[in-house]
Motif scaffolding. Sequence first.
Motif, PDB file in Angstrom:
ATOM      1  N   LYS A  41      78.573 -12.403 -22.313  1.00 58.17           N
ATOM      2  CA  LYS A  41      78.065 -11.521 -23.200  1.00 58.17           C
ATOM      3  C   LYS A  41      78.915 -12.106 -24.563  1.00 58.17           C
ATOM      4  O   LYS A  41      78.124 -12.027 -25.475  1.00 58.17           O
ATOM      5  N   VAL A  42      80.091 -12.074 -24.432  1.00 63.35           N
ATOM      6  CA  VAL A  42      80.947 -12.388 -25.663  1.00 63.35           C
ATOM      7  C   VAL A  42      80.401 -13.923 -25.947  1.00 63.35           C
ATOM      8  O   VAL A  42      80.313 -14.136 -27.377  1.00 63.35           O
ATOM      9  N   ARG A  43      80.446 -14.862 -25.072  1.00 66.62           N
ATOM     10  CA  ARG A  43      80.232 -16.162 -25.927  1.00 66.62           C
ATOM     11  C   ARG A  43      78.901 -16.257 -26.140  1.00 66.62           C
ATOM     12  O   ARG A  43      78.389 -16.993 -27.027  1.00 66.62           O
ATOM     13  N   SER A  44      77.853 -15.378 -25.712  1.00 64.56           N
ATOM     14  CA  SER A  44      76.426 -15.550 -26.122  1.00 64.56           C
ATOM     15  C   SER A  44      76.306 -14.805 -27.550  1.00 64.56           C
ATOM     16  O   SER A  44      75.731 -15.565 -28.446  1.00 64.56           O
ATOM     17  N   LEU A  45      77.326 -13.807 -27.738  1.00 67.47           N
ATOM     18  CA  LEU A  45      77.271 -13.265 -29.316  1.00 67.47           C
ATOM     19  C   LEU A  45      77.697 -14.363 -30.250  1.00 67.47           C
ATOM     20  O   LEU A  45      77.317 -14.632 -31.282  1.00 67.47           O
ATOM     21  N   ILE A  46      78.852 -15.069 -29.746  1.00 66.08           N
ATOM     22  CA  ILE A  46      79.399 -15.912 -30.686  1.00 66.08           C
ATOM     23  C   ILE A  46      78.511 -17.240 -31.034  1.00 66.08           C
ATOM     24  O   ILE A  46      78.269 -17.478 -32.105  1.00 66.08           O
ATOM     25  N   SER A  47      77.738 -17.573 -29.857  1.00 65.63           N
ATOM     26  CA  SER A  47      76.698 -18.389 -30.088  1.00 65.63           C
ATOM     27  C   SER A  47      75.502 -18.142 -31.255  1.00 65.63           C
ATOM     28  O   SER A  47      75.010 -18.995 -32.145  1.00 65.63           O
ATOM     29  N   LEU A  48      74.994 -16.893 -30.972  1.00 62.62           N
ATOM     30  CA  LEU A  48      73.988 -16.405 -31.779  1.00 62.62           C
ATOM     31  C   LEU A  48      74.458 -16.213 -33.317  1.00 62.62           C
ATOM     32  O   LEU A  48      73.597 -16.444 -34.324  1.00 62.62           O
ATOM     33  N   VAL A  49      75.696 -15.843 -33.574  1.00 59.84           N
ATOM     34  CA  VAL A  49      76.155 -15.644 -34.836  1.00 59.84           C
ATOM     35  C   VAL A  49      76.347 -17.169 -35.368  1.00 59.84           C
ATOM     36  O   VAL A  49      75.881 -17.372 -36.592  1.00 59.84           O
ATOM     37  N   GLU A  50      76.929 -17.874 -34.517  1.00 59.19           N
ATOM     38  CA  GLU A  50      76.962 -19.440 -35.360  1.00 59.19           C
ATOM     39  C   GLU A  50      75.797 -19.963 -35.459  1.00 59.19           C
ATOM     40  O   GLU A  50      75.760 -20.738 -36.491  1.00 59.19           O
ATOM     41  N   LYS A  51      74.887 -19.662 -34.705  1.00 59.55           N
ATOM     42  CA  LYS A  51      73.555 -20.155 -35.134  1.00 59.55           C
ATOM     43  C   LYS A  51      73.023 -19.911 -36.419  1.00 59.55           C
ATOM     44  O   LYS A  51      72.288 -20.761 -37.187  1.00 59.55           O
ATOM     45  N   TYR A  52      73.205 -18.548 -36.689  1.00 57.10           N
ATOM     46  CA  TYR A  52      72.830 -18.090 -37.832  1.00 57.10           C
ATOM     47  C   TYR A  52      73.592 -18.570 -39.126  1.00 57.10           C
ATOM     48  O   TYR A  52      72.958 -18.524 -40.342  1.00 57.10           O
ATOM     49  N   ALA A  53      74.731 -18.517 -38.782  1.00 60.78           N
ATOM     50  CA  ALA A  53      75.858 -19.130 -39.800  1.00 60.78           C
ATOM     51  C   ALA A  53      75.320 -20.824 -40.304  1.00 60.78           C
ATOM     52  O   ALA A  53      75.630 -21.146 -41.231  1.00 60.78           O
ATOM     53  N   LEU A  54      74.865 -21.339 -38.986  1.00 58.25           N
ATOM     54  CA  LEU A  54      74.485 -22.798 -39.194  1.00 58.25           C
ATOM     55  C   LEU A  54      72.967 -22.642 -40.148  1.00 58.25           C
ATOM     56  O   LEU A  54      72.911 -23.373 -41.138  1.00 58.25           O
ATOM     57  N   GLN A  55      72.368 -21.768 -39.783  1.00 61.97           N
ATOM     58  CA  GLN A  55      71.111 -21.835 -40.530  1.00 61.97           C
ATOM     59  C   GLN A  55      71.228 -21.373 -41.987  1.00 61.97           C
ATOM     60  O   GLN A  55      70.596 -21.883 -43.160  1.00 61.97           O
ATOM     61  N   THR A  56      72.056 -20.571 -42.074  1.00 58.46           N
ATOM     62  CA  THR A  56      72.452 -20.185 -43.630  1.00 58.46           C
ATOM     63  C   THR A  56      73.446 -20.989 -44.211  1.00 58.46           C
ATOM     64  O   THR A  56      74.004 -20.844 -45.210  1.00 58.46           O
ATOM     65  N   GLU A  57      73.950 -22.115 -43.649  1.00 54.12           N
ATOM     66  CA  GLU A  57      74.631 -22.990 -44.030  1.00 54.12           C
ATOM     67  C   GLU A  57      76.265 -22.413 -44.405  1.00 54.12           C
ATOM     68  O   GLU A  57      76.826 -23.060 -45.425  1.00 54.12           O
ATOM     69  N   ALA A  58      76.461 -21.601 -43.737  1.00 50.80           N
ATOM     70  CA  ALA A  58      77.742 -20.925 -44.005  1.00 50.80           C
ATOM     71  C   ALA A  58      78.767 -21.742 -43.116  1.00 50.80           C
ATOM     72  O   ALA A  58      80.241 -21.592 -43.350  1.00 50.80           O
ATOM     73  N   VAL A  59      78.613 -22.345 -42.221  1.00 51.74           N
ATOM     74  CA  VAL A  59      79.377 -23.195 -41.261  1.00 51.74           C
ATOM     75  C   VAL A  59      78.637 -24.481 -41.060  1.00 51.74           C
ATOM     76  O   VAL A  59      77.373 -24.668 -41.127  1.00 51.74           O
ATOM     77  N   ALA A  60      79.531 -25.515 -40.708  1.00 51.13           N
ATOM     78  CA  ALA A  60      78.914 -26.856 -40.679  1.00 51.13           C
ATOM     79  C   ALA A  60      78.963 -27.238 -39.096  1.00 51.13           C
ATOM     80  O   ALA A  60      78.429 -28.333 -38.615  1.00 51.13           O
ATOM     81  N   LYS A  61      79.511 -26.487 -38.204  1.00 52.12           N
ATOM     82  CA  LYS A  61      79.689 -26.597 -36.928  1.00 52.12           C
ATOM     83  C   LYS A  61      79.754 -25.445 -35.965  1.00 52.12           C
ATOM     84  O   LYS A  61      80.364 -24.522 -36.365  1.00 52.12           O
ATOM     85  N   ALA A  62      79.315 -25.695 -34.846  1.00 49.35           N
ATOM     86  CA  ALA A  62      79.216 -24.577 -33.591  1.00 49.35           C
ATOM     87  C   ALA A  62      80.195 -25.008 -32.530  1.00 49.35           C
ATOM     88  O   ALA A  62      80.132 -26.036 -32.050  1.00 49.35           O
TER      89      ALA A  62
END
Length: 272
Positions: free
Chosen positions: A65-86
């Motif tokens: 569940k923690v890994r899934s949450l990290i994945s979901l937030v990272e995906k959102y961060a990629l979409q909003t261009e807050a990060v460049a890598k997941a």
Amino acid sequence: MYTRWLAAHTADTEPSQSTLDGYANAYKHCSSITQESMGTLKYKDYQSILDRMRRAGLSYSALKKVRSLISLVEKYALQTEAVAKAYAPLLRIGKNHPVRPHHCFTRQRINRLWKAVDQPGVDTVLILLYTGMRCGEMLAIRKKDVNLRQGTIRITHSKTQAGIRTIPIHHRILPLITARMQQPGDTLIADITGRAYTYGRYSTVWDKVMGLIGGNHTTHDCRHTVATLLDNAGANETAKRRILGHAGGDITERVYTHKGLRQLRKCIELLP
């Protein structure tokens, strides 16, 4: 970033309260990085959280569940261009080693329950064994959700959307349901004063019944037993899924296959 993602995710998917609670619990495990900028976080920062959880003996499910949450937030961060890598796809949580595998109730133990049906709480175990409900679903049933004339129970509170369903009442437990309907309280399962049970308080009832029949089962073993007995009886797979509250296996089954009450009743009556 978590707060922004959660607001967008909730608006898009309308998750259940239990799902939201799961996100909040997973987020708590990430407390060591919640004040850091996502752009500065690296693989080791995320992996250290999971490694610490494993050392603390937390379950595989909790790590997932923690890994899934990290994945979901990272995906959102990629979409909003807050990060460049997941980094979520690289995270390791080890192998799933069930702490306690589920065990079916034997025919002998089910018979012991029927012989002791007048003992406190025994009827609740039989209700679980002849409906396939989750324990939390059973404890949440209100009497207004029970239709004795039609012989059905409507599940309105479940951990999944597929869990919102109608279950036909097996003929063997109909007298038990009828007796519960005549007792004080708004919920089907209540103590002699009409007070509803929490899961924690019900666990005491469960443990006493297990001691009575010499069993060492969890409440979820009832669902496992129902699924196994229906499989052994050759039950229709779609009807079985509807009764247990499982999502359909494919889009055709989920959208285009409709099992009527008569077919669901035929399925549930396969239970011996």
